[in-house]
Design a protein around this motif. Structure first.
Motif, PDB file in Angstrom:
ATOM      1  N   ARG A  81       0.820  -1.214   0.000  1.00 44.36           N
ATOM      2  CA  ARG A  81       0.000   0.000   0.000  1.00 44.36           C
ATOM      3  C   ARG A  81       0.856   1.268   0.000  1.00 44.36           C
ATOM      4  O   ARG A  81       0.595   2.214  -0.728  1.00 44.36           O
ATOM      5  N   LEU A  82       1.900   1.295   0.859  1.00 41.99           N
ATOM      6  CA  LEU A  82       2.616   2.540   1.096  1.00 41.99           C
ATOM      7  C   LEU A  82       3.793   2.749   0.158  1.00 41.99           C
ATOM      8  O   LEU A  82       4.250   3.865  -0.019  1.00 41.99           O
ATOM      9  N   HIS A  85       2.522   0.350  -4.434  1.00 45.14           N
ATOM     10  CA  HIS A  85       1.432   0.960  -5.189  1.00 45.14           C
ATOM     11  C   HIS A  85       1.743   2.408  -5.577  1.00 45.14           C
ATOM     12  O   HIS A  85       1.594   2.766  -6.755  1.00 45.14           O
ATOM     13  N   PRO A  86       2.209   3.253  -4.622  1.00 47.91           N
ATOM     14  CA  PRO A  86       2.504   4.637  -5.025  1.00 47.91           C
ATOM     15  C   PRO A  86       3.622   4.740  -6.061  1.00 47.91           C
ATOM     16  O   PRO A  86       3.677   5.713  -6.807  1.00 47.91           O
ATOM     17  N   ALA A  87       4.523   3.761  -6.117  1.00 47.45           N
ATOM     18  CA  ALA A  87       5.658   3.851  -7.049  1.00 47.45           C
ATOM     19  C   ALA A  87       5.406   3.042  -8.310  1.00 47.45           C
ATOM     20  O   ALA A  87       6.341   2.739  -9.042  1.00 47.45           O
ATOM     21  N   ARG A  88       4.124   2.704  -8.588  1.00 48.72           N
ATOM     22  CA  ARG A  88       3.860   1.783  -9.709  1.00 48.72           C
ATOM     23  C   ARG A  88       4.289   2.355 -11.055  1.00 48.72           C
ATOM     24  O   ARG A  88       4.482   1.612 -12.009  1.00 48.72           O
TER      25      ARG A  88
ATOM     26  N   ILE B 294       9.300   7.099  -5.129  1.00 55.72           N
ATOM     27  CA  ILE B 294       7.901   7.538  -5.182  1.00 55.72           C
ATOM     28  C   ILE B 294       7.811   9.000  -5.622  1.00 55.72           C
ATOM     29  O   ILE B 294       7.036   9.345  -6.504  1.00 55.72           O
TER      30      ILE B 294
END
Lengths: 291, 313
Positions: A81-82, A85-88, B294
Motif C-alpha cells: 500500500r505505502l 502501489h505509489p511507485a507503480r 515515489i
C-alpha cells in the motif's frame, strides 16, 4: 556411507522445504503483480524475531507465533500500500529498487526495535533426535515438512477450488479482463502480498529452532528463496516448491561431500547456471522472449 | 539550453569544482571524504551508463570493484607486479567475466541481468571471504602504496588530484559515449527496442558493450581504492555495497551523468558526518530509496534541471 548420504538428504529436504516456502512468496507476488519483492526475506526475519520477542514478553508460544505472523502480514500489506502501489509508475527497475529499499528499512527498524543479537526458540517437539536407518532426524524437521506439505495442499485447494483463489488467478493472468468480470485487481495484489508475508513468517518461525534468528537473517534466506523461485521458474507455484527442494538438496550435498565453506555459494551458482542454460527455469512454461 | 551546451557547461562546472575543492579543505579528513566520494563517483558514472542508458540493473557491481581491488592488492603485494600491470589485469579480469556472463543473458528481454549479477556478486564475495590464503579472508590484507610510472602517489593532495583527474576523464568518456552513435542507438533501444532493431541496431551487442565498460570502470575504481586505503577487506565487494552503488545512481538521477556524481558524493560523504546516526543509517538509506522512487522517480539532478529549464544534463 549410506548413513551419511541419508543424513545429507534429510538436511537438504528440511532446508529445501524452508526455501520452498520463501520461494512461494516470491512466485505468488510475481505472478500477481510482476514485482520481484526483495523484501520477502524480511518477512522470514519478522516471523522468527517477532515470535522470540512476543514469547519473551510472556505470550505462550502459539500466540507469540500468531502475533509474529500478523506482524509480517501487516508489514507485507503496508509495503504494497505505502511503497509499491505509489511507485507503480517507476517501472520495473524502479520497483526492484523500492523493494530493496523497503527491505533495508525493515531490517534497520528491526535492528532498533528488537535487538542485534542471535536468538532461538524451543523446538516444537523437543530436541531428542529420531534415529532413521542410521541417520538422525530432528523432530523439528518433521514439523517443517508437514507444514510445507499442508501449505502446498491448502494453496492448491485455494487456487483450484475457492472462488477467491480463482479470482486471484484470473487477475494474475489478465488484470483488465478480471476487472471486467468484477474482480478488483488492486485488492488481489494486496491479498497476495499478505499471503506472501504469512508464508515468510511461517518459514521464519519454523526454521528458528534449527538455525537461530537475527535481524539480518532475512538477507541470505530471502536471496536463497529467490534463487529457488528462479530455478523453478518465477511465477510457478509448483516450480517454487521444486526449486526450493533442488537448492536445499544441492546445498547440503555440497556441504557434505565437497566443501562446507562454499555451501552458501551453491544457490547463487545455480542461479547463474539456470539463467545461462535454461532461463525460464526448470519448470517454467512461459516462453522467454529473445530479442 | 540544448543538450550539447548544457553538457559542456556541466563539464566546466565539474572541472572548476574539482580544482577548487581542495582550497576549502582544512584538514586531511576532508581529503579522505573527497577521495572516497570521488572513487564512488567513478563507479557510479559507469553504472549510470548501464542503468540510465541501457535500461538494465546490475546488483553485483561491487564484485567488479572488488575484483579490481583484489587484483591490485594481490598482484602488487604478494606477486610484486608493477601497479599499472596489476590494474590492467584487474580490468581484463572484470571485463572478461562481465562479457562471459552478459553475452548469453542480455540476449533475453527482461531483468535477467539483475538476477545474474546478483548471483555473480554474491559468489565473488564468498570467494573473497573463503580463499584466505590468497585474500586474507574476512580480516583483509595489506596493499602496497601506489607507484605510477616510477612516481609514488603519496599524500592527500596527490591522491586527490589522481582521483579528480580520473573522475573527470571517466565523465568525459561517458558523455562522449552518450553523444556518440552508440549513445543515440542506446536511447533508441530504450525508447522502443523493436523499432531500434528494425532500423538495424544490434541492441544485444550494445547492452553487452555498456555492461562490460561499466564493469571495467568499477574495477579501475576498485584498484585506486585498494592502494589508497592500504588495507582491503571483502566487505568492499559485498551485496550491500552493490546496492549502495545502485542507490547512488538512482537517487542522483538515472540517465544523468552529473546526477550519478552528485548521488555518489552525497551518499558517501553524508554518513561520514552523521556518525551519530550510525544505528539509523540503514533506516535512512532504505527510506531514501523508497521515498526517492515515489516522489523523485527521475532522480534529484534531472528533476532540478527540469525545474531550471535545462535539458537533461
Amino acid at each position: 556411507m549410506a548413513g551419511d548420504l541419508l543424513q545429507f538428504l534429510f538436511a537438504g529436504i528440511t532446508v529445501g522445504a524452508i526455501y520452498a516456502l520463501i520461494a512461494l512468496g516470491f512466485s505468488l507476488v510475481y505472478s500477481a503483480s510482476h514485482v520481484i519483492n526483495f523484501a520477502q526475506g524480511e518477512f522470514v526475519m519478522l516471523g522468527g524475531m517477532g515470535t522470540v520477542f512476543a514469547a519473551a514478553a510472556g505470550l505462550p508460544l502459539p500466540i507469540a507465533a500468531l502475533a509474529a505472523l500478523v506482524l509480517a502480514v501487516l508489514a507485507a500489506m503496508g509495503l504494497e500500500r505505502l511503497a509499491i502501489h505509489p511507485a507503480r509508475d517507476a517501472g520495473l527497475t524502479g520497483l526492484v529498487i523500492v523493494t530493496i529499499g523497503a527491505s533495508i528499512l525493515i531490517r534497520g527498524l528491526a535492528g532498533i526495535v528488537f535487538d542485534r543479537n542471535f536468538h532461538t526458540l524451543p523446538a516444537l517437539s523437543g530436541d531428542a533426535p529420531l534415529l532413521v536407518a542410521g541417520a538422525t532426524l530432528h523432530p523439528q524437521a518433521l514439523w517443517i515438512l508437514a507444514a510445507t506439505l499442508l501449505v502446498a495442499l491448502a494453496l492448491w485447494l485455494f487456487f483450484a477450488r475457492s472462488l477467491t483463489g480463482k479470482a486471484m488467478l484470473a487477475a494474475a493472468v489478465d488484470p483488465l479482463a478480471a476487472e471486467l468480470a468484477g474482480i478488483d485487481p488492486r485488492r488481489v495484489v494486496l491479498w497476495t502480498f499478505a499471503l506472501a508475508g504469512g508464508l515468510g513468517a511461517l518459514a521464519g518461525f519454523l526454521v528458528t529452532p534449527l538455525a537461530q534468528t537475527h535481524f539480518q537473517i532475512g538477507v541470505l534466506l530471502g536471496l536463497k528463496g529467490f534463487a529457488a523461485a528462479i530455478v523453478g521458474g518465477l511465477g510457478s507455484a509448483p516450480g517454487a516448491m521444486a526449486g526450493g527442494l533442488v537448492i536445499g538438496l544441492v546445498e547440503q550435498l555440497t556441504a557434505g561431500y565437497l566443501s562446507s565453506a562454499y555451501k552458501d555459494a551453491v544457490a547463487f551458482v545455480v542461479i547463474v547456471l539456470v539463467l545461462l542454460l535454461r532461463p525460464s527455469g526448470l519448470f517454467g512454461t512461459r516462453a522467454i522472449e529473445r530479442v | 539550453m540544448d543538450g550539447a551546451r548544457s553538457r559542456l557547461l556541466g563539464l566546466a562546472i565539474l572541472a572548476l569544482v574539482l580544482a577548487g575543492l581542495p582550497l576549502t579543505f582544512t584538514n586531511s579528513f576532508w581529503y579522505d571524504v573527497a577521495i572516497h566520494s570521488g572513487i564512488s563517483a567513478i563507479v557510479c558514472v559507469g553504472l549510470n551508463l548501464l542503468i540510465g542508458y541501457a535500461g538494465q540493473i546490475s546488483l553485483g557491481h561491487a564484485a567488479f570493484f572488488g575484483i579490481g581491488a583484489y587484483a591490485s592488492a594481490i598482484l602488487t603485494g604478494s606477486w610484486r607486479w608493477p601497479a599499472e600491470l596489476a590494474l590492467l589485469a584487474g580490468l581484463a579480469l572484470s571485463g572478461g567475466l562481465a562479457l562471459l556472463v552478459a553475452r548469453p543473458i542480455l540476449a533475453l528481454r527482461g531483468h535477467y541481468l539483475a538476477m545474474a549479477t546478483l548471483g555473480l556478486g554474491i559468489i565473488v564475495s564468498i570467494l573473497l571471504n573463503q580463499e584466505i590464503r590468497l585474500t586474507g579472508g574476512p580480516d583483509g590484507m595489506p596493499v602496497p602504496g601506489l607507484v605510477l610510472f616510477g612516481f609514488p602517489v603519496r599524500g592527500p593532495l596527490v591522491w586527490y588530484a589522481l582521483v579528480a583527474v580520473s573522475l573527470f576523464i571517466v565523465t568525459l568518456l561517458a558523455l562522449h559515449l552518450v553523444d556518440s552513435p552508440i549513445g543515440r542507438a542506446l536511447r533508441a533501444v530504450h525508447g522502443s527496442e523493436l523499432a531500434a532493431r528494425a532500423c538495424g541496431v544490434d541492441s544485444t551487442r550494445l547492452k553487452v558493450l555498456v555492461f562490460v565498460l561499466s564493469a571495467m570502470i568499477a574495477s579501475y575504481a576498485g584498484s585506486l581504492f585498494a592502494h589508497f586505503s592500504g588495507w582491503l577487506t571483502p566487505a568492499e565487494a559485498e551485496f550491500m555495497r552493490s546496492i549502495e552503488f545502485v542507490t547512488m545512481v538512482v537517487l542522483g538521477g538515472m540517465a544523468s551523468t552529473f546526477g550519478a556524481i552528485v548521488g555518489a558524493v552525497v551518499l558517501t560523504a553524508l554518513p561520514q558526518f552523521l556518525t551519530v546516526f550510525h544505528d539509523y543509517e540503514h533506516v535512512v538509506l532504505g527510506l531514501a530509496l523508497v521515498l526517492g522512487m515515489i516522489f523523485l522517480p527521475r532522480g534529484v539532478v534531472p528533476e532540478l534541471a527540469r525545474r531550471l529549464g535545462w535539458r537533461a544534463l
